[in-house]
Design a protein around this motif. Structure first.
Motif, PDB file in Angstrom:
ATOM      1  N   UNK A  17       0.849  -1.192   0.000  1.00 52.18           N
ATOM      2  CA  UNK A  17       0.000   0.000   0.000  1.00 52.18           C
ATOM      3  C   UNK A  17       0.885   1.243   0.000  1.00 52.18           C
ATOM      4  N   UNK A  18       0.418   2.283  -0.685  1.00 50.36           N
ATOM      5  CA  UNK A  18       1.174   3.539  -0.760  1.00 50.36           C
ATOM      6  C   UNK A  18       0.515   4.571   0.150  1.00 50.36           C
ATOM      7  N   UNK A  19       1.324   5.219   0.968  1.00 53.63           N
ATOM      8  CA  UNK A  19       0.837   6.183   1.950  1.00 53.63           C
ATOM      9  C   UNK A  19       1.038   7.609   1.446  1.00 53.63           C
ATOM     10  N   UNK A  20       0.338   8.570   2.041  1.00 54.78           N
ATOM     11  CA  UNK A  20       0.451   9.966   1.578  1.00 54.78           C
ATOM     12  C   UNK A  20       1.877  10.500   1.566  1.00 54.78           C
ATOM     13  N   UNK A  21       2.695  10.149   2.551  1.00 53.87           N
ATOM     14  CA  UNK A  21       4.073  10.660   2.568  1.00 53.87           C
ATOM     15  C   UNK A  21       4.870  10.115   1.397  1.00 53.87           C
TER      16      UNK A  21
END
Length: 761
Positions: free
Chosen positions: A265-269
């Protein structure tokens, strides 16, 4: 034998202390043994010719007007123009011969017979073979005449301009400043032929090679070259024994559970960190376009494919070589650094599943600050070198004028603050890992590597334009070379280790041990190895034995870095369905070019006897391009491909354009280095051997048909590098529209590798 991580950490600490002691003592010697700037240089009747203030003002003109990125001083700088030390020494010798020919024979030197010329040559050598015992310098009548002639030559060349030489009109604003620049260059020529007190060689260990002035390689250069070869063989054997003796896990595909991009999963940061990539790509594209222009300037010194004027402004006046070269260097550093910073902020969530509050906002702020510093620094370079900044502003916010440290001090402070901010953001992102691992753990090693880059950068604040050029060069190389041979290499092994862990190719403990061992080897050789830059720049001759030994040993850790990378690649290939082959291709290419550029070519040119003749020739250009772009650039691009593959919808991932760019870059770099740059360097080396160093750096050398042909032969390689960069930039644009959405509520369960990393003991 089994060596614990804690034991390796102790050795690293010991190596750090030893480096600190040696280089600290070297700093003290740098100030004590630097060539003196006399209060006055007087003529034979006691008249004042030059004052210390004029010499210092000449150094300021040299820096302010970007002359280090047109030619070089003491062999350091650009190779488009002459080396000013060698040039003024050659002109001084030539005019002294002319003076004695007219005084003794009432004829020009060239019209004399061989016996008469030989007699005059000997007189000139005796005049120049002097020893400095303190106080003012007193010229002979011949030296006074030569000094005045060189002054006028430099006024004509650097103030009035010389399109034949690629020098724009008013490169130096005034005649007075051009004369002061000549005074400064002639002072460096003076200490290159004048023996130290109670010594038998000059302040530069008889560099540059100038037979007419009596300068030739010292016995120490030969002796320590032989010793360096012996050390290499012995150290290679010891290094192999050490590496094989310490039990590190062999690369193996057994039991690997490599996370698929769809499982991560890719996070906002991480989305915020991705924004560093297009900014860096824009800088990269600008750099390679400028590189093509610079290469062509060696063929048409005042034009570009016959276009002499652009919109009524001569291209040489609009964008001189010196400014284009300055931007080219700085853009190269900036795009690689920006990519590394982005990668360093992208990887922590993969390893921790941790997303600090407002992390993405802070990352966006850091990127904005970097853009401001970059634009301000590049604009300041142009404004400063064009004379639009008065007083102290030219070096505070304009063009400091020292190769690799061109931007003004204000922008350097901004870059340093950027490194500090990055470290704080990295600490926030890696906090779960940092909390549960020892101080020598992998997360800490990343911070140490990044912190060392910032720490070494502070050496650039330890001098001003008034500082003696030898001391200035001492500190400048602390930044430049310790970055390349120390901090950057440390960062490479750390970031590669972190990436392999995130791919589940290595356990965290295994990566920590491998990274620490390689960091120990890098620190034990690269830091003190900076001293090979001090042999010919007015530093004490103690650096010849120290530098030759440690510069030789720099090759060893590069071999092991390549060995580890290839081992991992073999394991990866055996596993079959490994999804990250493209990123790993870049990592392997980085290791290969690191070994070839920094290792093989670096070792060759750093042998004292070779370096004496080679220093500041195209062989150094080949070494620099292969090492900088090949090693550090490919690592940065590999990290980009990895970040993108994780961040793009798996069904939309297409690596074909990046793969095409990869081969364009590799083939282009190989063609540029091995077909054009190195052959020019070897021909230069031959001219130095048979004539003089100044002859090898002269316009006459560059204008030879064979050299011009080799410059044209660089065109295919440069074109491929530019094409690869255009493909890369275009690919980033199209990939922008297929990025995945970031997770709104990050947790460790959303990251396939985080739980395994945090629980790896």
């Amino acid at each position: 034998m089994e060596v614990q991580r804690k034991t390796i950490a102790k050795f690293i600490a010991a190596a750090f202390v030893i480096n600190l002691v040696v280089m600290g003592a070297g700093a003290w010697f740098a100030y004590q043994e630097a060539p003196p700037i006399p209060d006055e240089i007087t003529g034979p009747e006691g008249q004042t010719v030059v004052t210390d203030e004029q010499i210092r003002d000449g150094k300021k003109a040299f820096q302010r007007d970007g002359l280090m990125n047109h030619g070089s001083i003491l062999g350091n700088g650009a190779y488009y123009g002459p080396d000013y030390t060698a040039d003024t020494l050659d002109l001084k010798t030539e005019h002294m011969r002319q003076y004695y020919a007219r005084e003794r024979y009432d004829a020009d030197y060239g019209a004399l017979g061989s016996g008469e010329r030989a007699a005059i040559d000997e007189v000139v050598k005796q005049d120049l073979d002097d020893q400095y015992d303190g106080g003012d310098i007193q010229y002979t009548a011949a030296e006074l005449y030569a000094h005045e002639q060189v002054r006028e030559e430099y006024v004509e060349r650097y103030h009035e301009g010389s399109h034949e030489r690629g020098v724009p009109v008013e490169m130096i604003d005034s005649e007075a400043d051009a004369r002061k620049f000549a005074d400064f260059a002639l002072w460096t020529a003076w200490f290159s032929h004048t023996d130290r007190p109670d010594g038998d060689h000059s302040y530069t260990n008889e560099w540059p090679y100038a037979p007419g002035a009596g300068n030739d390689a010292t016995a120490a250069a030969m002796t320590w070259s032989v010793i360096a070869m012996i050390l290499l063989v012995g150290a290679a054997g010891f290094g192999i024994w050490l590496y094989r003796s310490i039990e590190l896990p062999e690369p193996s595909a057994d039991g690997l559970s490599v996370p698929e991009p769809a499982d991560v999963e890719i996070f906002p940061s991480q989305r915020a960190a991705l924004r560093f990539i297009p900014v860096a790509a824009g800088l990269f594209l600008s750099q390679v376009l400028l590189g093509g222009l610079l290469a062509h300037f060696y063929i048409e010194r005042a034009g570009f494919f016959g276009i002499e004027e652009l919109f009524g402004v001569h291209i040489l006046q609009l964008l001189p070589f010196a400014i284009a070269k300055t931007w080219h260097i700085d853009l190269g550093i900036l795009w690689i650094a920006a990519t590394w910073l982005g990668a360093g902020l992208f990887l922590p969530p993969l390893l921790t599943g941790h997303e600090p509050k407002r992390q993405s906002t802070y990352i966006d702020g850091l990127l904005g600050a970097i853009v401001v510093v970059t634009v301000g620094g590049l604009a300041g370079i142009w404004l400063g070198s064009k004379g639009y900044l008065d007083g102290q502003l030219w070096w505070l916010v304009g063009n400091e004028g020292l190769e690799y440290l061109e931007v003004g001090k204000l922008w350097q402070v901004g870059l340093l603050a950027g490194f500090g901010t990055w470290a704080l953001l990295s600490i926030r992102g890696l906090k779960p890992l940092l909390d549960e691992e020892p101080v020598f753990g992998l997360g800490h090693m990343i911070l140490y590597a990044g912190g060392s880059i910032a720490l070494l950068f502070t050496a650039g604040f330890l001098f001003t334009p008034d500082t003696n050029i030898a001391v200035t060069e001492f500190w400048r190389w602390w930044v430049v070379h310790m970055w390349v041979e120390g901090a950057f290499e440390f960062f490479i092994v750390a970031i590669v280790g972190l990436t392999l862990v995130s791919m589940n190719l290595l356990s965290r403990r295994s990566a920590e041990k491998a990274v620490m061992l390689q960091a120990l080897l890098v620190m034990s050789t690269g830091v003190i190895g900076v001293s090979h830059h001090y042999w010919w720049v007015g530093m004490p001759d103690m650096w010849i034995p120290i530098g030759s030994a440690f510069s030789t040993l720099e090759l060893i850790p590069l071999v092991f870095i390549l060995y580890e990378a290839l081992g991992q690649y073999r394991a990866m290939s055996e596993s079959g369905g490994f999804p990250y082959k493209l990123p790993f291709m870049f990592i392997i290419a980085s290791g290969v070019w690191n070994f070839v550029g920094a290792g093989v070519l670096g070792f060759f040119i750093n042998l004292p006897l070779i370096n004496y003749y080679e220093h500041g020739t195209y062989l150094t250009v080949g070494h620099a391009h292969a090492a900088m772009f090949g090693a550090f650039g490919f690592l940065a691009l590999g990290m980009v491909s990895y970040m993108l593959q994780l961040s793009i919808q798996p069904s939309r991932w297409d690596g074909s354009w990046l793969r095409a760019a990869f081969w364009c870059w590799n083939v282009g770099l190989a063609l540029m280095v091995f077909v054009s740059v190195l052959p020019v360097g070897f021909l230069q080396l031959e001219v130095v051997f048979t004539q003089s160093y100044d002859a090898a750096r002269s316009l006459a050398f560059y204008n030879q048909p064979i050299i011009q042909t080799l410059f044209w032969a660089r065109l295919p390689g440069d074109t491929l590098i530019i094409l690869g960069t255009v493909i890369y930039a275009a690919d980033l644009v199209r990939k922008r529209f297929v990025l995945r959405q970031s997770a709104d509520d990050p947790s460790v369960d959303d990251v396939a590798v985080a739980d395994g990393v945090l629980n790896d003991d």
